[in-house]
Design a protein around this motif. Structure first.
Motif, PDB file in Angstrom:
ATOM      1  N   UNK A  75       0.831  -1.209   0.000  1.00 46.27           N
ATOM      2  CA  UNK A  75       0.000   0.000   0.000  1.00 46.27           C
ATOM      3  C   UNK A  75       0.865   1.259   0.000  1.00 46.27           C
ATOM      4  N   UNK A  76       1.774   1.345   0.980  1.00 49.61           N
ATOM      5  CA  UNK A  76       2.584   2.564   1.062  1.00 49.61           C
ATOM      6  C   UNK A  76       3.866   2.271   1.827  1.00 49.61           C
ATOM      7  N   UNK A  77       4.813   3.218   1.679  1.00 46.57           N
ATOM      8  CA  UNK A  77       6.091   3.101   2.382  1.00 46.57           C
ATOM      9  C   UNK A  77       6.474   4.449   2.960  1.00 46.57           C
ATOM     10  N   UNK A 101      -2.078  -4.151   2.617  1.00 44.51           N
ATOM     11  CA  UNK A 101      -3.518  -3.996   2.828  1.00 44.51           C
ATOM     12  C   UNK A 101      -4.015  -4.776   4.034  1.00 44.51           C
ATOM     13  N   UNK A 102      -3.169  -5.678   4.604  1.00 47.19           N
ATOM     14  CA  UNK A 102      -3.570  -6.435   5.787  1.00 47.19           C
ATOM     15  C   UNK A 102      -2.629  -6.196   6.959  1.00 47.19           C
ATOM     16  N   UNK A 123       5.820  -1.837  -5.050  1.00 48.37           N
ATOM     17  CA  UNK A 123       4.593  -1.866  -5.847  1.00 48.37           C
ATOM     18  C   UNK A 123       4.716  -2.940  -6.936  1.00 48.37           C
ATOM     19  N   UNK A 124       3.730  -3.775  -7.004  1.00 49.48           N
ATOM     20  CA  UNK A 124       3.742  -4.834  -8.004  1.00 49.48           C
ATOM     21  C   UNK A 124       4.427  -6.097  -7.556  1.00 49.48           C
ATOM     22  N   UNK A 125       5.034  -6.090  -6.405  1.00 51.15           N
ATOM     23  CA  UNK A 125       5.697  -7.301  -5.918  1.00 51.15           C
ATOM     24  C   UNK A 125       4.634  -8.308  -5.501  1.00 51.15           C
ATOM     25  N   UNK A 126       4.778  -9.543  -6.005  1.00 49.25           N
ATOM     26  CA  UNK A 126       3.811 -10.578  -5.632  1.00 49.25           C
ATOM     27  C   UNK A 126       4.303 -11.299  -4.373  1.00 49.25           C
TER      28      UNK A 126
END
Lengths: 601, 291
Positions: free
Chosen positions: A394-396, A431-432, A408-411
């Motif tokens: 989400x954010x850093x 997000x969790x 971002x985009x890391x699975x």
């Protein structure tokens, strides 16, 4: 002159006989009645024959054909002459540029002598001889590929400089064998003093190996150790000096702390193969200790040593876990890291500056830095609340730890669902819940990653080595990362996207551009202090030799290379073929014969 | 049946023309040619002093009346001219289309007709073979005999041109015009031509060469057989050999022309298929051979 295939000369008799026989055949001419024959010239230039026989007459065509045949037969017999010289038909000159080659027992130096021999080999090579140049330095490299261009070869040789580093002669020889090992009659010439580690896993193939030993003395005094130790009475600085020769040598040792002289002492004559040491109290606040030895020996590169006491300058890292090749590779990129790996946590972790728990539950350790990957423990600055599937970044936070790191985009397949403790600082949020949490205290710093890298594609991202580098900076304390000690000639890297400049001890400034967000510095080939500036931040890089191999200057007459003994030779001989010019001459004669034939027919 | 060699139209072209020698020759019988000898005719020659016994009919009375001196008028004598008609009958004359011998016969017929028509004594002779000399032919009525003689000339002569020409010179014939109709292809022909001039003859040499000699169409490895007595030549005919041949032919012809001019004769190179009209126009009339 000798012939490789003398039996071929016998071919001249039957072949020449056939040519002459063809000229004995008579031309069957068509009869034509003319009013008068006295006006016609006698031109019986026979180029064909279809009847038997006639008296052999002089013919330039016959002479040229016999000449061309004799040239072809002699060329087929492969004539050769014996010559002395380093260069053969195909030669790879491998020139040792290690620190020991800077020894001055051979004037002006072993390296200069090797260059001179290489230059003579190039100048004395035949026009068709092909020569390649390989530098046997810290990183072997082809200075000039196989070719017959002496002027370019000499220019490449002229640009070759000696180093204060160890050489990987084995790799250089393997490179040479890869170039010419499959060529019959090829020659690999090693110009060296033989002062290098034993070479294994080397096969010269079809090539011959010629070793020219350079040097005749071993008088050398070297700084073999320099370091600090924290003792109950305070910080102690110790320095050891070793005499590598069979002759006593004395000198003067000067010790510096942060550039200031703290001790200068006359070194008594050190016994052959013996050592001399000195220990003094060192200033507690000093971070850089240098030792300089002034001695009447033949090598100056090992008369300088540096010891850094900054925590960030050298980090002993232990990885506890199953093993993660991506993590180990990222850590290996760091020149300040000395890496150990263990499946289980050892009882005593005090020798390690940083412990990495890779998929293993974190446990309390004595180290000042802890990196936890995926499995929190009681000392982790988070509390766990189960696990989550496929969390999304989400954010850093805009902190140094996350500089250059884009999640971002890391699975992420799955991660621990955690909540930060009171001392925990969330650096990256999913997000969790938190993905990266840090904690810091005066005695310990911790970084927690809520997932194992191998449970994601994070190790495949460019951001991963940058993240690891940032973690090392964070765990060491950012203020301490401005000092670095490297071994001369050993490349080191630094994750960055910005170009860098490197100021050498001689005062030159070099520009270095990062490749794939990694700055690779190979230019620290001389001893001394370098200044590496990356993104406005300057790092002092101290380059030292400290090599027992390079300091033992005794020239080796016999080498063990790839399981075989190679004896130093004086001036090898070679057989110089000259069938090629004979073939060219044969073609030229045939061309003339064809011209004469066409002109007359 | 005897052929006349020439066409009726060609006879008409020749009527009214006579051979026009540069020299004067003494004849054996009275003819229509003026000679250097003083004789009786209407052609005034010179004056001379009177001598006793002179025919008073030739005294110049006008001079006597004016100068009172007897002066005799002299007149040029008119005799016949010896025309030696030499036709080369050697084997080399059988080449060409038509053959050089055929061309030589036509030209010989034309020139003989001019001689017979002009009252000259025509002595026909074949070169290249041994045969007895022919009697002189005189008058237009002798033309059929000449034509018959021409028709009987074979082309199988085995003697060389130069040799038979020298034999002609050595045969003490009357000095006169020697009309030589030959290809001149004999390495010794130059010396023979000079010998003709040495006996006082005036040589009219019509050299007849065909395309076979002027522009030979030969190529490859050949053995050249001489039509006469020359030795065979083995040769690889290429551009260089042809160039050398042409150079030698030009040199040989140049030597013939030079030799003919040195003895005061005339030379012309003609082709066997050249028409009589063209020959008259470009050679005989233009060169003053006939008038």
């Amino acid at each position: 002159m000798t012939f490789q295939n003398p039996g071929a000369l016998l071919y001249f008799l039957p072949l020449g006989g056939v040519v002459i026989l063809l000229y004995l055949l008579r031309m069957r001419r068509r009869d034509v009645r003319v009013p008068a024959t006295f006006l016609w010239p006698e031109r019986t230039d026979e180029v064909r024959a279809n009847a038997l026989f006639q008296k052999l007459r002089f013919s330039w065509l016959l002479i040229l054909q016999l000449l061309a045949l004799s040239l072809a037969v002699v060329a087929f017999a492969k004539p050769q002459t014996k010559q002395r010289g380093l260069a053969g038909e195909v030669t790879v000159l491998v020139i040792d540029t290690s620190a020991s080659m800077s020894a001055t027992d051979v004037k002006p130096s072993r390296f200069a002598n090797a260059k001179k021999q290489a230059e003579e080999a190039i100048r004395s090579a035949g026009a068709s001889d092909r020569i390649a140049l390989i530098e046997a330095g810290p990183t072997p490299r082809v200075l000039f590929p196989l070719s017959s261009d002496p002027s370019k070869q000499l220019r490449a040789l002229d640009g070759l400089k000696p180093t204060d580093a160890e050489a990987d002669v084995g790799d250089a020889l393997r490179l040479a064998a890869a170039l010419v090992g499959s060529i019959d009659g090829a020659r690999i010439v090693l110009l060296s003093d033989g002062v290098f580690d034993k070479v294994t896993n080397f096969s010269r193939g079809k090539a011959a190996l010629v070793y020219r030993s350079i040097g005749d003395s071993d008088e050398n005094l070297a700084i073999s150790a320099l370091g600090t130790a924290e003792t109950p009475t305070g910080r102690q600085l110790y320095c050891a000096i070793k005499n590598e020769s069979l002759k006593p040598i004395d000198g003067t040792l000067s010790l510096y702390a942060d550039g200031k002289v703290i001790d200068s002492v006359k070194v008594p004559a050190v016994t052959p193969r013996g050592q001399w040491g000195r220990t003094i109290s060192a200033p507690a606040s000093a971070k850089v200790f240098e030792a300089k030895l002034d001695a009447p020996d033949i090598l100056k590169s090992d008369n300088y040593a540096v010891s850094l006491t900054s925590a960030g300058a050298s980090q002993h890292v232990l990885i506890v876990g199953k093993g993660d090749i991506f993590l180990e590779r990222a850590l290996a990129l760091e020149p300040r890291v000395v890496l150990d790996r263990s499946a289980n946590l050892p009882a005593d972790t005090s020798p390690y500056d940083i412990v990495v728990f890779d998929g293993v539950e974190e446990q309390p350790v004595a180290s000042r830095g802890v990196l936890t990957l995926g499995t929190a423990g009681p000392a982790t600055p988070v509390t766990t609340d189960g696990s989550v599937k496929s969390p999304q970044f989400v954010s850093a936070e805009n902190q140094a730890l996350m500089k250059g790191v884009d999640l971002k985009g890391v699975f992420i397949d799955h991660a621990e669902k955690v909540k930060p403790r009171a001392n925990g600082v969330v650096q990256a949020l999913g997000d969790n819940g938190p993905l990266i949490v840090t904690s810091s205290s005066p005695t310990k710093r911790q970084v927690y990653l809520s997932f194992e890298p191998l449970q994601s594609d994070f190790p495949l991202q460019i951001a991963f080595p940058i993240f690891v580098s940032n973690v090392l900076d964070f765990l060491a304390g950012e203020a301490d990362s401005s000092l670095l000690s490297v071994k001369t000639g050993v490349p080191f890297s630094q994750p960055t996207t910005a170009p860098a400049t490197l100021k050498t001890p001689a005062g030159d400034t070099l520009s270095i551009k990062p490749v794939a967000n990694t700055l690779i510095v190979r230019e620290t080939r001389q001893i001394g202090k370098y200044e590496l500036t990356v993104g406005g931040k300057t790092k002092s890089v101290y380059s030292t030799l400290r090599s027992d191999t390079e300091s033992d200057l005794k020239p080796q007459k016999d080498l063990s290379l790839g399981g075989g003994e190679v004896r130093a030779s004086t001036s090898p001989s070679r057989f110089a073929d000259f069938w090629r010019p004979l073939c060219m001459l044969c073609l030229f004669v045939l061309g003339g014969e064809w011209w004469l034939f066409a002109r007359r027919s | 049946m005897t052929t006349m060699v020439l066409e009726p139209r060609e006879f008409r072209l020749l009527d009214g023309l006579r051979l026009n020698p540069r020299k004067s020759f003494s004849g054996r019988v009275r003819g229509e040619r003026l000679t250097k000898k003083k004789g009786i005719s209407i052609e005034f020659a010179d004056y001379r002093d009177y001598a006793e016994g002179d025919d008073l009919r030739h005294l110049d009375w006008n001079v006597l009346a004016r100068l009172d001196t007897p002066i005799m008028k002299t007149y040029r004598d008119e005799e016949d001219l010896a025309v030696h008609l030499l036709v080369d009958g050697s084997a080399s004359m059988e080449f060409g289309e038509p053959t050089k011998l055929e061309g030589a016969k036509r030209i010989a017929a034309a020139l003989a007709y001019l001689g017979l028509n002009g009252g000259d004594a025509v002595y026909p002779r074949v070169l290249g073979r041994r045969e007895p000399p022919q009697a002189a032919l005189r008058g237009r009525a002798s033309y059929p005999r000449l034509a018959s003689w021409l028709g009987g000339i074979p082309s199988d002569g085995q003697s060389g041109l130069a040799k038979t020409l020298r034999e002609f010179v050595a045969s003490s014939v009357r000095a006169g015009i020697v009309v030589l109709l030959s290809d001149g292809l004999d390495p010794d022909v130059i010396g023979a031509i000079k010998s003709v001039g040495g006996r006082g003859h005036e040589l009219l040499f019509l050299q007849i060469l065909s395309d076979i000699e002027l522009d030979p169409d030969l190529e490859g490895d050949l053995r050249l057989l001489d039509a006469e007595a020359g030795s065979p030549v083995e040769i690889t005919v290429n551009s260089y050999a042809l160039k050398e041949y042409r150079r030698r032919l030009q040199e040989h012809n140049g030597a013939i022309v030079d030799a003919v001019r040195r003895i005061g004769g005339r030379h012309a190179l003609v082709r066997p298929d050249q028409s009589l009209d063209s020959l008259l126009k470009t050679v005989l009339k233009k060169g003053g051979w006939v008038a």
